[in-house]
Design an enzyme around this catalytic site. Structure first.
Site, PDB file in Angstrom:
ATOM      1  N   ASP A 209       0.424  -1.441  -0.224  1.00 13.14           N
ATOM      2  CA  ASP A 209       0.085  -0.108   0.068  1.00 13.14           C
ATOM      3  C   ASP A 209       0.514   1.490   0.066  1.00 13.14           C
ATOM      4  O   ASP A 209       1.410   1.587   0.823  1.00 13.14           O
ATOM      5  CB  ASP A 209      -0.301  -0.115   1.105  1.00 13.14           C
ATOM      6  CG  ASP A 209      -2.138   1.320   1.943  1.00 13.14           C
ATOM      7  OD1 ASP A 209      -2.490   1.361   0.210  1.00 13.14           O
ATOM      8  OD2 ASP A 209      -1.313   1.968   2.342  1.00 13.14           O
TER       9      ASP A 209
ATOM     10  N   GLU B 295       0.807  -0.804  -5.111  1.00 16.24           N
ATOM     11  CA  GLU B 295      -0.451   0.085  -5.919  1.00 16.24           C
ATOM     12  C   GLU B 295       0.414   1.821  -5.407  1.00 16.24           C
ATOM     13  O   GLU B 295       1.470   2.743  -4.567  1.00 16.24           O
ATOM     14  CB  GLU B 295      -1.071   0.765  -4.030  1.00 16.24           C
ATOM     15  CG  GLU B 295      -2.156   0.992  -4.673  1.00 16.24           C
ATOM     16  CD  GLU B 295      -2.588   2.336  -3.414  1.00 16.24           C
ATOM     17  OE1 GLU B 295      -3.295   3.318  -3.986  1.00 16.24           O
ATOM     18  OE2 GLU B 295      -1.962   2.321  -1.975  1.00 16.24           O
TER      19      GLU B 295
HETATM   20  C1  GLC Z   1      -3.857   3.623  -0.260  1.00 15.75           C
HETATM   21  C2  GLC Z   1      -4.999   3.577  -0.208  1.00 15.75           C
HETATM   22  C3  GLC Z   1      -5.781   4.573  -0.391  1.00 15.75           C
HETATM   23  C4  GLC Z   1      -5.727   5.323   1.483  1.00 15.75           C
HETATM   24  C5  GLC Z   1      -4.455   5.295   1.754  1.00 15.75           C
HETATM   25  C6  GLC Z   1      -3.524   4.896   2.851  1.00 15.75           C
HETATM   26  O1  GLC Z   1      -3.772   4.623  -1.529  1.00 15.75           O
HETATM   27  O2  GLC Z   1      -5.296   2.390  -1.327  1.00 15.75           O
HETATM   28  O3  GLC Z   1      -7.520   3.832   0.361  1.00 15.75           O
HETATM   29  O4  GLC Z   1      -6.039   5.623   1.729  1.00 15.75           O
HETATM   30  O5  GLC Z   1      -3.340   3.943   0.112  1.00 15.75           O
HETATM   31  O6  GLC Z   1      -2.919   4.766   3.489  1.00 15.75           O
END
Ligand code: GLC
Length: 612
Positions: A258, A300
């Site tokens: 993430d 991500e």
């Molecule tokens: C990522 C997640 C999102 C979250 C962010 C902070 O972008 O997809 O939902 O708010 O991380 O952890």
């Protein structure tokens, strides 16, 4: 790979890890020793069933590149209440053709300060209302028995302010303050603010907060209750890697890293995608390769393509095996709004030149907003400029224009930059919600067509298609979040509503919206699994249709050739193509002449070369 080769591989991995560790944390003998002990321990704790899976994955390392992959992402609570509930619904999940299940964050996270679970208070404890760690392990075991891989988020950039480390830091323990970014005064934070953009300009402005208990300033890139971890401290790397491996040992086979571009901070930079981020990801990759070699990383990286691709690493030194295809996702919705495929064509052209071993995770929407990270340099040639264009897209997709039936809501409308993003379920953005509300059957048929066409486009792309649970039935926006004080400020809850099982039951009733979508998507998924032309290793190219409303894509693999045509316009349009030979319409099985093809409005064709 036999035992001898594997032990040679592990040795080489350990050597590389040691080198990288030394480069990053020069003077860290004790921390290195601790890391080595931790890796041995994690390996010893790896359950036998997972070791078997590792061995299978090592024999077939490209297993996830197969065309039979279909992902689904869901929040355990809204989908089935608990982890046990999800176990009971696996028949449904399997009936969708899913073999990759992304369980959204489910670890302990304070109610009301959780950011949808992305503020983790304990990496080894499941949110009590969802179940226990044993339930998670039982669910992953059930999934493996059905051939379903389980993906879980690893929220590595920050912890919740309720995490034990944060609590101890707040109470003044220097050792724990050193795991975060603590500052005695605002000088350095203010200097950071000069160059660091904001992630949540409206819902959580600024990148720092004042912590009165500690009498210090703390870095919080996301929400104020999400405290950024400081990976300059090797203990943070060691302990977070241990947490990641712990989750892998519970049966999680795919780790979603993430917010990975944010994990290294340097004053005077944007604090995004810094070179050390890649070192850290490579180090984690190696740790996983040593302990649980069947594990895959999904990065991500919600950035422009030039920033995304480096996260694959190199052939010799891979980092993430999979990355989100975020630009195609955003370009798709741009195309829905402008009904002109030139940007998407350009984007496809770029993707098709990338090495085929890169695996993208394709999606129409996820749990987050749609950000308008489009290729504005390309759009500039058509006189399009960012701010008015973003306004147009947002106006169109939230139905603020007469000609639009989309129903979305803005997200983090940044008045300074004019940079609002957008939320909404696929069905609501396609116009299904408006059509049902107006009880307009023509409009509904038209909206369903668009929704199916977008799924066909998704399934035409190389990589792993992932559905957001509910989209297979045309789930609509959930406006209930406006009445929940905890969620009301975050419009992403618009498209994270409870899975509606009554609605799901309607998929069996002929003529319902649920049945039309479910059966159409299922049919496309089945065809995709059947035909080798959908393999990631296929050649793919853009077909010139001489019509800016119709996107043409060609695919070829081992004697199979596919021509795919997608009409993003509101009227029937002709694709001026002239493909030699005979084709058949894959959906109907009927013969088809692939010359000057009229594609109905919002419709598509999958045409397969007869010779195959
Ligand atoms: C990522 C997640 C999102 C979250 C962010 C902070 O972008 O997809 O939902 O708010 O991380 O952890």
């Amino acid at each position: 790979m036999d035992e001898r080769q594997r032990s040679q591989q592990v040795k080489a991995l350990k050597d590389e890890l040691r080198q990288l560790y030394q480069d990053l944390y020069s003077d860290s003998g004790a921390a290195w020793e601790a890391l080595v002990r931790m890796l041995d321990q994690a390996e010893a704790q790896r359950p036998a069933a997972m070791k078997e899976l590792d061995a299978r994955r090592l024999r077939d390392p490209d297993w996830f590149k197969d065309r039979n992959m279909l992902g689904m992402q869901l929040y355990v609570g809204p989908f089935a209440g608990t982890l046990q509930g999800v176990r009971e619904k696996l028949d449904y999940i399997e009936s969708c053709g899913v073999n990759y299940l992304h369980l959204m964050p489910l670890l302990e996270s304070p109610a009301g300060r959780s950011d949808g679970g992305y503020a983790v208070a304990d990496f080894r404890k499941v949110q009590p209302e969802l179940g226990t760690m044993e339930d998670l392990a039982a669910l992953t075991a059930d999934c493996h028995n059905r051939g379903i891989s389980v993906c879980l988020d690893f929220v590595m950039n920050h912890t919740s302010e309720d995490h034990e480390w944060a609590v101890r830091a707040r109470h003044g323990e220097k050792e724990f303050q050193d795991r975060y970014f603590f500052f005695d005064d605002w000088n350095e934070p203010n200097a950071y603010e000069e160059t660091v953009p904001q992630v949540f300009p409206q819902t959580a402005p600024g990148n720092f907060i004042w912590c009165s208990e500690a009498g210090k300033v703390v870095m919080t890139t996301f929400y104020t209750y999400q405290w950024d971890l400081n990976y300059r401290n090797p203990t943070v790397f060691n302990d977070m890697t241990a947490n990641m491996l712990y989750l892998c040992n519970q049966g999680v086979g795919i780790i979603r890293l993430d917010a990975v571009p944010y994990i290294w901070k340097t004053l005077g930079t944007s604090c995004r995608n810094l070179p050390q981020v890649h070192t850290l990801v490579r180090m984690m990759h190696i740790a996983a390769k040593i302990v649980c070699p069947g594990t895959l990383f999904l990065g991500e990286v919600v950035m422009e393509p030039s920033k995304v691709v480096p996260y694959f690493g190199t052939l010799e030194k891979p980092e993430c095996q999979m990355l989100y295809n975020v630009t195609t996702m955003a370009s798709t919705w741009h195309t829905v709004a402008v009904k002109d495929v030139r940007l998407l064509k350009h984007q496809m052209g770029i993707l098709f030149t990338l090495p085929k071993q890169y695996t993208f995770l394709n999606y129409l929407r996820c749990h987050d907003d749609i950000g308008w990270g489009l290729d504005y340099d390309f759009l500039k040639a058509f006189g399009v400029s960012q701010i008015p264009h973003k306004k147009y897209l947002n106006d169109y997709l939230r139905g603020a224009m007469y000609e639009s039936s989309s129903r979305g809501e803005l997200y983090n409308d940044d008045p300074a930059l004019g940079d609002a993003r957008l939320c909404g379920t696929t069905a609501s953005l396609c116009g299904i919600e408006a059509a049902e509300y107006e009880q307009n059957t023509d409009k509904l048929a038209w909206a369903i067509k668009l929704d199916v066409m977008l799924h066909a486009f998704l399934l035409t792309q190389s990589g792993i298609p992932v559905l957001y649970s509910g989209d297979e039935l045309g789930q609509l926006n959930d406006y209930g979040y406006h009445n929940d004080p905890v969620k009301a400020g975050d419009s992403r809850y618009l498209h994270r509503g409870n899975f509606d099982w009554d609605s799901a039951a309607k998929r069996k009733k002929r003529g319902t919206r649920q049945q039309q979508l479910f059966s159409s998507i299922k049919k496309l998924v089945t065809l995709r699994k059947k035909h080798r032309v959908f393999k990631s290793s296929a050649d793919a190219w853009v077909i010139e249709t001489y019509n800016d409303r119709v996107l043409g894509i060609g695919r070829y693999c081992e004697g199979e050739k596919l021509i795919a045509l997608f009409n993003f316009g509101d009227y029937d349009e002709v694709a001026y193509i002239n493909e030699e030979g005979g084709y058949k319409n894959l959906l109907t099985g009927k013969q088809f002449d692939a010359k000057n093809v009229t594609v109905p409005a919002h419709d598509f064709y999958w045409l397969l070369d007869n010779k195959a």
